[in-house]
Scaffold this motif. Sequence first.
Motif, PDB file in Angstrom:
ATOM      1  N   ARG A  52       0.835  -1.223   0.000  1.00  0.00           N
ATOM      2  CA  ARG A  52       0.000   0.000   0.000  1.00  0.00           C
ATOM      3  C   ARG A  52       0.865   1.267   0.000  1.00  0.00           C
ATOM      4  O   ARG A  52       0.545   2.250  -0.678  1.00  0.00           O
ATOM      5  N   TRP A  53       1.976   1.275   0.762  1.00  0.00           N
ATOM      6  CA  TRP A  53       2.833   2.460   0.806  1.00  0.00           C
ATOM      7  C   TRP A  53       3.586   2.636  -0.518  1.00  0.00           C
ATOM      8  O   TRP A  53       3.860   3.763  -0.926  1.00  0.00           O
ATOM      9  N   ALA A  54       3.911   1.534  -1.174  1.00  0.00           N
ATOM     10  CA  ALA A  54       4.587   1.615  -2.471  1.00  0.00           C
ATOM     11  C   ALA A  54       3.658   2.217  -3.521  1.00  0.00           C
ATOM     12  O   ALA A  54       4.078   3.042  -4.348  1.00  0.00           O
ATOM     13  N   LEU A  55       2.390   1.813  -3.486  1.00  0.00           N
ATOM     14  CA  LEU A  55       1.414   2.381  -4.430  1.00  0.00           C
ATOM     15  C   LEU A  55       1.226   3.870  -4.173  1.00  0.00           C
ATOM     16  O   LEU A  55       1.101   4.669  -5.112  1.00  0.00           O
ATOM     17  N   ASN A 113       5.419   5.929 -12.267  1.00  0.00           N
ATOM     18  CA  ASN A 113       4.555   5.522 -11.161  1.00  0.00           C
ATOM     19  C   ASN A 113       4.685   4.015 -10.919  1.00  0.00           C
ATOM     20  O   ASN A 113       4.953   3.565  -9.794  1.00  0.00           O
ATOM     21  N   ALA A 114       4.509   3.234 -11.975  1.00  0.00           N
ATOM     22  CA  ALA A 114       4.560   1.771 -11.852  1.00  0.00           C
ATOM     23  C   ALA A 114       5.950   1.303 -11.426  1.00  0.00           C
ATOM     24  O   ALA A 114       6.089   0.390 -10.602  1.00  0.00           O
ATOM     25  N   ALA A 115       7.002   1.925 -11.990  1.00  0.00           N
ATOM     26  CA  ALA A 115       8.367   1.524 -11.640  1.00  0.00           C
ATOM     27  C   ALA A 115       8.660   1.790 -10.165  1.00  0.00           C
ATOM     28  O   ALA A 115       9.247   0.939  -9.473  1.00  0.00           O
ATOM     29  N   LEU A 132       9.633   0.042  -4.659  1.00  0.00           N
ATOM     30  CA  LEU A 132       9.300   0.242  -3.248  1.00  0.00           C
ATOM     31  C   LEU A 132       8.656  -0.998  -2.640  1.00  0.00           C
ATOM     32  O   LEU A 132       8.853  -1.293  -1.451  1.00  0.00           O
ATOM     33  N   THR A 133       7.878  -1.735  -3.439  1.00  0.00           N
ATOM     34  CA  THR A 133       7.256  -2.955  -2.916  1.00  0.00           C
ATOM     35  C   THR A 133       8.324  -3.978  -2.535  1.00  0.00           C
ATOM     36  O   THR A 133       8.265  -4.590  -1.455  1.00  0.00           O
ATOM     37  N   PHE A 134       9.320  -4.167  -3.406  1.00  0.00           N
ATOM     38  CA  PHE A 134      10.427  -5.073  -3.080  1.00  0.00           C
ATOM     39  C   PHE A 134      11.111  -4.624  -1.785  1.00  0.00           C
ATOM     40  O   PHE A 134      11.410  -5.435  -0.896  1.00  0.00           O
ATOM     41  N   ALA A 135      11.364  -3.310  -1.675  1.00  0.00           N
ATOM     42  CA  ALA A 135      12.066  -2.793  -0.498  1.00  0.00           C
ATOM     43  C   ALA A 135      11.231  -2.960   0.768  1.00  0.00           C
ATOM     44  O   ALA A 135      11.734  -3.409   1.814  1.00  0.00           O
ATOM     45  N   PRO A 145       4.423  -3.469   7.562  1.00  0.00           N
ATOM     46  CA  PRO A 145       3.096  -4.075   7.773  1.00  0.00           C
ATOM     47  C   PRO A 145       2.136  -3.814   6.610  1.00  0.00           C
ATOM     48  O   PRO A 145       2.061  -2.698   6.090  1.00  0.00           O
ATOM     49  N   ASP A 146       1.427  -4.865   6.220  1.00  0.00           N
ATOM     50  CA  ASP A 146       0.350  -4.743   5.241  1.00  0.00           C
ATOM     51  C   ASP A 146      -0.917  -4.254   5.931  1.00  0.00           C
ATOM     52  O   ASP A 146      -1.105  -4.455   7.137  1.00  0.00           O
ATOM     53  N   GLY A 147      -1.796  -3.631   5.163  1.00  0.00           N
ATOM     54  CA  GLY A 147      -3.127  -3.373   5.680  1.00  0.00           C
ATOM     55  C   GLY A 147      -3.960  -4.645   5.608  1.00  0.00           C
ATOM     56  O   GLY A 147      -3.548  -5.653   5.017  1.00  0.00           O
TER      57      GLY A 147
END
Length: 536
Positions: A433-436, A486-488, A493-496, A503-505
Amino acid sequence: MKDGVNGVALGVFIFFFLAVTVMGFLAARWRRAADEHTLDEWGLGGRSFGTWVTWFLLGGDLYTAYTFVAVPAAVYAAGAAGFFAVPYTILVYPLIFTFLPRLWSVSHRHGYVTTSDFVRGRFGSKGLSLAVAVTGILATMPYIALQLVGIQAVLDVMGVGGGASSNWFVKDLPLLIAFGVLAAYTYSSGLRAPALIAFVKDTLIYIVIAVAIIYIPIKLGGFDEIFKAAGAKYTAAGAGGLVPAQAGQWTYATLALGSALALFMYPHSVTATLSGRSREVIRRNTTILPLYSLMLGLLALLGFMAIAAGVKVTNGQLAIPQLFEDMFPDWFAGVAFAAIGIGALVPAAIMSIAAANLFTRNIYKDFINPAATPRQETRVSKLVSLLVKVGALVFVLTMDKTVAINFQLLGGIWILQTFPSLVGGLFTRWFHRWALLGGWAVGMLYGTIAAYGVASPTQKHFGGSSKEIPGIGEIGYIGLTAFVLNAAVAVVLTFALRALKAPDGVDETSPGDYTADAGDAGVETELPPATAEASH
């Protein structure tokens, strides 16, 4: 241009306008529910529309008065480059066939009214939901304003509104009346009003285009003469003839692709979709909506006809209304003007409802009054729909029309940045969620700054939506470049974040929600924590 008021055309226009006004108010009695004071009823028509009602509603939603005026106006000014709207509407339907039924299913299961409702439920993030909601509202406001610009263009050509009157109230009175009627029946009938009126709007548009594509070429000596006159104009202007120069091909292709990705990110597109009564209604609509693309291709040809007819206007948005007045008998010009005017009322109503629903569900209820009842939600949404239309009206009356157009182009860049959260979330929960949210912020920032730096002959900033693509060197659509960034960022960030075990929502949806149809066994709107975690 004819002098004075075209009384016959105005009379026909007023007749159709009054007819749809009556229909708009009567729509409140159409399929009336036991409890009208819910957003499901006022904002989504009770989620009860079948295939044909949904088809007309979506068509009325996507093919607007601005489409009727701006697409041939772009061809009139720029040649075949203006046809970019045709390939993007062809590209969009296979795309939405893959994800709209999933969005309908999960929204039906959980009572989602907006895309932000889904994003909040899927990712457990009010922050990401708020970002999607604010983007949707910002992108929709200038779009509503452009519908009013379409009405104003028709009024100007008929000789009412605009003009040289020094009294602003007299000058803009016809537009104010149209706005007042639109606001009143939208407040009263909700989504049922544009759904009912869309039948009249689309019928008129199809009649006008069918007549125009046969009658006008006959008067102008055939399509050979039309294309010859258009080619001569573009060659004389240094545009290289009918076909765009090679340098413009990247712009054409990226604009078509980016526009296709953005079209069903707009809140009003989703509002019309969620009004369908079943998953199968949505699937059928994605297969028959391309019929509108046929209409759009024929509509674009009117730009060439305006050149061959010798139409001269200082504002390109007046080219097609002026063509109709010059070429048609007065009574049929009135029919054509009514098609454009009603073509503005339908989408403007849906857009204002969609923006109001976003504010109510994802700002008011999430952050201001979490305990709001369905009745309170409906009341707030009705009031906000009025405020949205007032804002659009002020925008039209106080700003130059080219500013409104350029802000709508900026809105397209913005709304595309919600694609990873919405479409990505419909197929996977791998994105964090934070990566998006980070990807969205980068896309919005880059898109806005890049658009700010684009100049035009009439504007120093926000003068267009195309700029050099970093690393490639070709001129391309800013929105698509921002989307790629945006997608990149979201992927990196998702990998990181996953490596850091951020934490996930909580995901309140389950896999079966995405393929459910009306009548299938339902699930609880709020899943128990253990079940929700298991559905990740």
